[in-house]
Design a protein around this motif. Structure first.
Motif, PDB file in Angstrom:
ATOM      1  N   UNK A  22       1.097  -1.185   0.065  1.00  0.00           N
ATOM      2  CA  UNK A  22       0.116   0.075  -0.008  1.00  0.00           C
ATOM      3  C   UNK A  22       0.833   1.122   0.106  1.00  0.00           C
ATOM      4  N   UNK A  23       0.243   2.320  -0.508  1.00  0.00           N
ATOM      5  CA  UNK A  23       1.023   3.639  -0.456  1.00  0.00           C
ATOM      6  C   UNK A  23       0.810   4.047   1.102  1.00  0.00           C
ATOM      7  N   UNK A  24       1.983   4.789   1.773  1.00  0.00           N
ATOM      8  CA  UNK A  24       1.850   5.026   2.887  1.00  0.00           C
ATOM      9  C   UNK A  24       1.498   6.391   2.924  1.00  0.00           C
ATOM     10  N   UNK A  25       1.060   6.591   4.085  1.00  0.00           N
ATOM     11  CA  UNK A  25       0.435   8.195   4.449  1.00  0.00           C
ATOM     12  C   UNK A  25       1.469   9.328   4.092  1.00  0.00           C
ATOM     13  N   UNK A  26       1.192  10.195   3.073  1.00  0.00           N
ATOM     14  CA  UNK A  26       2.074  11.337   2.876  1.00  0.00           C
ATOM     15  C   UNK A  26       2.559  12.151   4.108  1.00  0.00           C
ATOM     16  N   UNK A  27       3.923  12.619   4.102  1.00  0.00           N
ATOM     17  CA  UNK A  27       4.376  13.191   5.026  1.00  0.00           C
ATOM     18  C   UNK A  27       5.137  14.714   4.471  1.00  0.00           C
ATOM     19  N   UNK A  28       4.733  15.559   5.494  1.00  0.00           N
ATOM     20  CA  UNK A  28       5.342  16.820   5.008  1.00  0.00           C
ATOM     21  C   UNK A  28       6.914  17.056   4.941  1.00  0.00           C
ATOM     22  N   UNK A  29       7.486  17.550   3.750  1.00  0.00           N
ATOM     23  CA  UNK A  29       8.739  17.775   3.587  1.00  0.00           C
ATOM     24  C   UNK A  29       9.379  18.877   4.459  1.00  0.00           C
ATOM     25  N   UNK A  30       8.544  19.511   5.084  1.00  0.00           N
ATOM     26  CA  UNK A  30       9.122  20.659   6.030  1.00  0.00           C
ATOM     27  C   UNK A  30       9.377  20.160   7.302  1.00  0.00           C
ATOM     28  N   UNK A  31       9.171  18.730   7.544  1.00  0.00           N
ATOM     29  CA  UNK A  31       9.186  18.253   8.818  1.00  0.00           C
ATOM     30  C   UNK A  31       9.919  17.150   8.748  1.00  0.00           C
ATOM     31  N   UNK A  32      11.679  17.348   8.822  1.00  0.00           N
ATOM     32  CA  UNK A  32      12.383  16.323   8.736  1.00  0.00           C
ATOM     33  C   UNK A  32      13.000  15.779  10.283  1.00  0.00           C
ATOM     34  N   UNK A  33      13.485  14.582  10.273  1.00  0.00           N
ATOM     35  CA  UNK A  33      13.694  13.628   9.492  1.00  0.00           C
ATOM     36  C   UNK A  33      12.108  12.972   9.101  1.00  0.00           C
ATOM     37  N   UNK A  34      11.820  12.458   7.880  1.00  0.00           N
ATOM     38  CA  UNK A  34      10.601  11.690   7.588  1.00  0.00           C
ATOM     39  C   UNK A  34      10.887  10.296   7.567  1.00  0.00           C
TER      40      UNK A  34
ATOM     41  N   UNK B 126       5.371  14.040   0.513  1.00  0.00           N
ATOM     42  CA  UNK B 126       5.917  12.806  -0.220  1.00  0.00           C
ATOM     43  C   UNK B 126       5.305  11.668   0.367  1.00  0.00           C
ATOM     44  N   UNK B 127       5.549  10.448  -0.337  1.00  0.00           N
ATOM     45  CA  UNK B 127       5.051   9.110   0.169  1.00  0.00           C
ATOM     46  C   UNK B 127       5.991   8.171  -0.697  1.00  0.00           C
ATOM     47  N   UNK B 128       5.780   6.923   0.051  1.00  0.00           N
ATOM     48  CA  UNK B 128       6.331   5.740  -0.818  1.00  0.00           C
ATOM     49  C   UNK B 128       5.402   4.402  -0.326  1.00  0.00           C
ATOM     50  N   UNK B 129       5.704   3.275  -0.886  1.00  0.00           N
ATOM     51  CA  UNK B 129       4.765   2.403  -0.961  1.00  0.00           C
ATOM     52  C   UNK B 129       5.635   1.248   0.235  1.00  0.00           C
ATOM     53  N   UNK B 130       4.561   0.320   0.900  1.00  0.00           N
ATOM     54  CA  UNK B 130       4.807  -0.248   1.941  1.00  0.00           C
ATOM     55  C   UNK B 130       5.510  -1.617   1.374  1.00  0.00           C
ATOM     56  N   UNK B 131       6.320  -2.551   1.982  1.00  0.00           N
ATOM     57  CA  UNK B 131       6.710  -3.784   1.811  1.00  0.00           C
ATOM     58  C   UNK B 131       5.910  -4.750   2.603  1.00  0.00           C
ATOM     59  N   UNK B 132       4.747  -4.601   2.724  1.00  0.00           N
ATOM     60  CA  UNK B 132       3.913  -5.714   3.431  1.00  0.00           C
ATOM     61  C   UNK B 132       4.015  -7.079   2.937  1.00  0.00           C
ATOM     62  N   UNK B 133       4.262  -7.270   1.791  1.00  0.00           N
ATOM     63  CA  UNK B 133       4.054  -8.600   1.421  1.00  0.00           C
ATOM     64  C   UNK B 133       5.325  -9.273   1.803  1.00  0.00           C
ATOM     65  N   UNK B 134       6.494  -8.509   2.300  1.00  0.00           N
ATOM     66  CA  UNK B 134       7.769  -9.324   2.559  1.00  0.00           C
ATOM     67  C   UNK B 134       7.563  -9.996   3.934  1.00  0.00           C
ATOM     68  N   UNK B 135       7.983 -11.151   4.069  1.00  0.00           N
ATOM     69  CA  UNK B 135       8.205 -11.930   5.194  1.00  0.00           C
ATOM     70  C   UNK B 135       9.578 -12.669   5.446  1.00  0.00           C
ATOM     71  N   UNK B 136      10.176 -12.619   6.499  1.00  0.00           N
ATOM     72  CA  UNK B 136      11.282 -12.932   7.052  1.00  0.00           C
ATOM     73  C   UNK B 136      11.433 -14.495   7.320  1.00  0.00           C
ATOM     74  N   UNK B 137      11.902 -15.552   6.803  1.00  0.00           N
ATOM     75  CA  UNK B 137      11.657 -16.802   7.075  1.00  0.00           C
ATOM     76  C   UNK B 137      12.754 -17.060   8.203  1.00  0.00           C
ATOM     77  N   UNK B 138      12.548 -16.583   9.298  1.00  0.00           N
ATOM     78  CA  UNK B 138      13.386 -16.766  10.345  1.00  0.00           C
ATOM     79  C   UNK B 138      13.567 -18.154  10.936  1.00  0.00           C
ATOM     80  N   UNK B 139      12.778 -19.166  10.740  1.00  0.00           N
ATOM     81  CA  UNK B 139      12.863 -20.574  11.033  1.00  0.00           C
ATOM     82  C   UNK B 139      14.030 -21.393  10.042  1.00  0.00           C
ATOM     83  N   UNK B 140      14.455 -20.279   8.901  1.00  0.00           N
ATOM     84  CA  UNK B 140      15.177 -21.083   8.063  1.00  0.00           C
ATOM     85  C   UNK B 140      16.441 -20.296   7.945  1.00  0.00           C
ATOM     86  N   UNK B 141      16.782 -19.685   8.983  1.00  0.00           N
ATOM     87  CA  UNK B 141      18.014 -18.899   9.050  1.00  0.00           C
ATOM     88  C   UNK B 141      19.377 -19.565   8.927  1.00  0.00           C
TER      89      UNK B 141
END
Length: 454
Positions: free
Chosen positions: A333-345, A432-447
């Motif tokens: 998903x696209x993340x909530x846009x953040x104001x560029x006047x308010x750093x760090x974002x 500005x905004x960017x998109x999430x990586x919600x589809x990402x899963x770390x397979x910790x049981x196979x580290x």
């Protein structure tokens, strides 16, 4: 969304590159990128004898390139290049063009070549950008072309005058063992749009890098199980990988992985590739760089790739490799846009990591932002731009990314000139905004734990 013309202005992708890489390069990019293709390089090196090579000696040699290119994407590597540099100063001439290798910086991972091209003709201003792109060096050892593991050729160049160009190219040599005094042949077959043969052969001296290079021969086999969605069905794949070695060196850190695909479909070869996170012995996430990779070698049936990663040093005792799976059922998903006047974002891109934008500058000619990754965040950051009301502002641009390998800071420059942007709209950008990586899963049981023992 706006169009972005190319990923780096100075990226090339060879024709014979595997689908895996093309997909890795496309993955996570929702905007259109166009890549230029590289012309294939002829393997014959028999022409060396016909070329005249002149040598000049400089008493003290400093890398001159950075004095001419103050905007270099590699400025943060300057000290590392100088520490590992050898003065070469060999010139060869063909088709009225002189090609000189000024010096090279070398360690076990990379040879970085600094070169100069001169012609007595006036280079047309119009074609300048094309010429900056065209000079590609291929590298040979014992008559064999050195296999580079990334599909991406990192290079840039800068004009010195109407008839002189200086450039650099990084050549991945992690696949071969180069000893001191080994002979390496550098070959170029197009300069300033003119085809020819420029070949320079030189003996390699790596001694300046030895003290700060740590070579760990791991050579262990592992199996990783992943489930993929393919044509709407779930497919279980066993990835058989061999972690060959880890090199921590002045010009970069790499982990070399050999992978033999266990299933091949007509349009897809499922591979782990660079879909993994790395952690050090203190559980810090180490950025794994997304440069694609090369596919299966037709002779061996194995894909061998060196993946570059950051934030590690000689005191690191072990690495932990954690496979990443991407669930096709989850929408990014696209993340909530953040104001560029308010750093760090801060953008939380997934439960595993966030992006921190420290600086963003917008002028009529470019948008420039600097960020770092906190935790596991794959790939590069793509931003969308909005006005005060939250309406998206379309931009068209070319894009350059640079990276400070010491601090893990990425800088992205979007060049707005020449793309018919509406400047009055650019001036209205407030969020500005960017998109999430919600589809990402770390397979910790196979580290996989990788001990670093020399």
């Amino acid at each position: 969304g706006g169009k972005i013309m190319s990923k780096f202005d100075d990226i090339k992708i060879p024709d014979n590159i595997d689908e895996v890489t093309k997909n890795a390069i496309r993955r996570g990019k929702t905007k259109k990128h166009q890549y230029k293709k590289v012309t294939k390089v002829a393997a014959s090196i028999a022409v060396i004898s016909t070329l005249t090579i002149t040598t000049t000696f400089a008493v003290e040699y400093i890398i001159d390139y950075f004095n001419h290119n103050k905007q270099s994407l590699y400025l943060s590597d300057k000290n590392d290049f100088e520490k590992t540099s050898n003065n070469i100063n060999l010139t060869v001439k063909d088709k009225g063009i002189e090609f000189t290798i000024d010096n090279i910086s070398i360690d076990d991972n990379y040879i970085t070549v600094f070169h100069t091209s001169k012609t007595d003709k006036n280079i047309n201003k119009i074609d300048k950008d094309a010429y900056l792109d065209n000079l590609i060096i291929s590298t040979y050892m014992d008559g064999e072309r050195i296999e580079e593991s990334s599909g991406i050729i990192e290079h840039e160049a800068t004009y010195i005058s109407e008839n002189e160009l200086k450039g650099i190219q990084k050549i991945d040599v992690s696949s071969v063992d180069i000893d001191n005094n080994d002979e390496i042949v550098f070959r170029v077959n197009e300069i300033f749009g003119i085809e020819g043969n420029w070949v320079i052969s030189t003996k390699i001296d790596k001694s300046k890098a030895i003290d700060s290079t740590y070579n760990y021969n791991v050579n262990k086999d592992y199996t990783i199980n992943q489930t993929y969605n393919y044509n709407n069905e779930k497919i279980d794949i066993k990835h058989n990988i061999n972690v060959e070695k880890v090199i921590i060196s002045p010009l970069s850190n790499t982990i070399r992985i050999n992978e033999k695909p266990t299933k091949v479909f007509k349009d897809w070869t499922p591979m782990l590739g660079n879909s993994f996170a790395l952690f050090d012995d203190k559980n810090n996430s180490l950025d794994v760089l997304d440069k694609g990779g090369s596919g299966v070698n037709t002779k061996t049936g194995i894909a061998s790739n060196s993946y570059e990663f950051l934030k590690v040093d000689k005191d690191t005792k072990s690495l932990t490799l954690v496979p990443i799976s991407f669930a096709h059922s989850v929408e990014n998903k696209e993340l909530e846009p953040q104001s560029i006047g308010n750093l760090p974002i801060v953008f939380e891109t997934s439960e595993y990591g966030k992006i921190v934008i420290e600086d963003i500058k917008i002028t009529d000619t470019e948008i420039k932002y600097t960020y770092y990754k906190d935790g596991v965040v794959p790939g590069y950051l793509t931003l969308w731009f909005y006005d005060e009301e939250g309406d998206e502002i379309d931009i068209s641009s070319s894009i350059k990314e640079s990276l400070d390998r010491h601090t893990g800071r990425y800088t992205t420059i979007l060049k707005l000139e020449g793309y018919e942007n509406d400047i009055s709209k650019i001036r209205k950008i407030k969020k500005v905004s960017t998109f999430s990586h919600s589809d990402m899963k770390l397979l910790c049981n196979q580290q996989i734990k990788i001990d670093l023992k020399e």
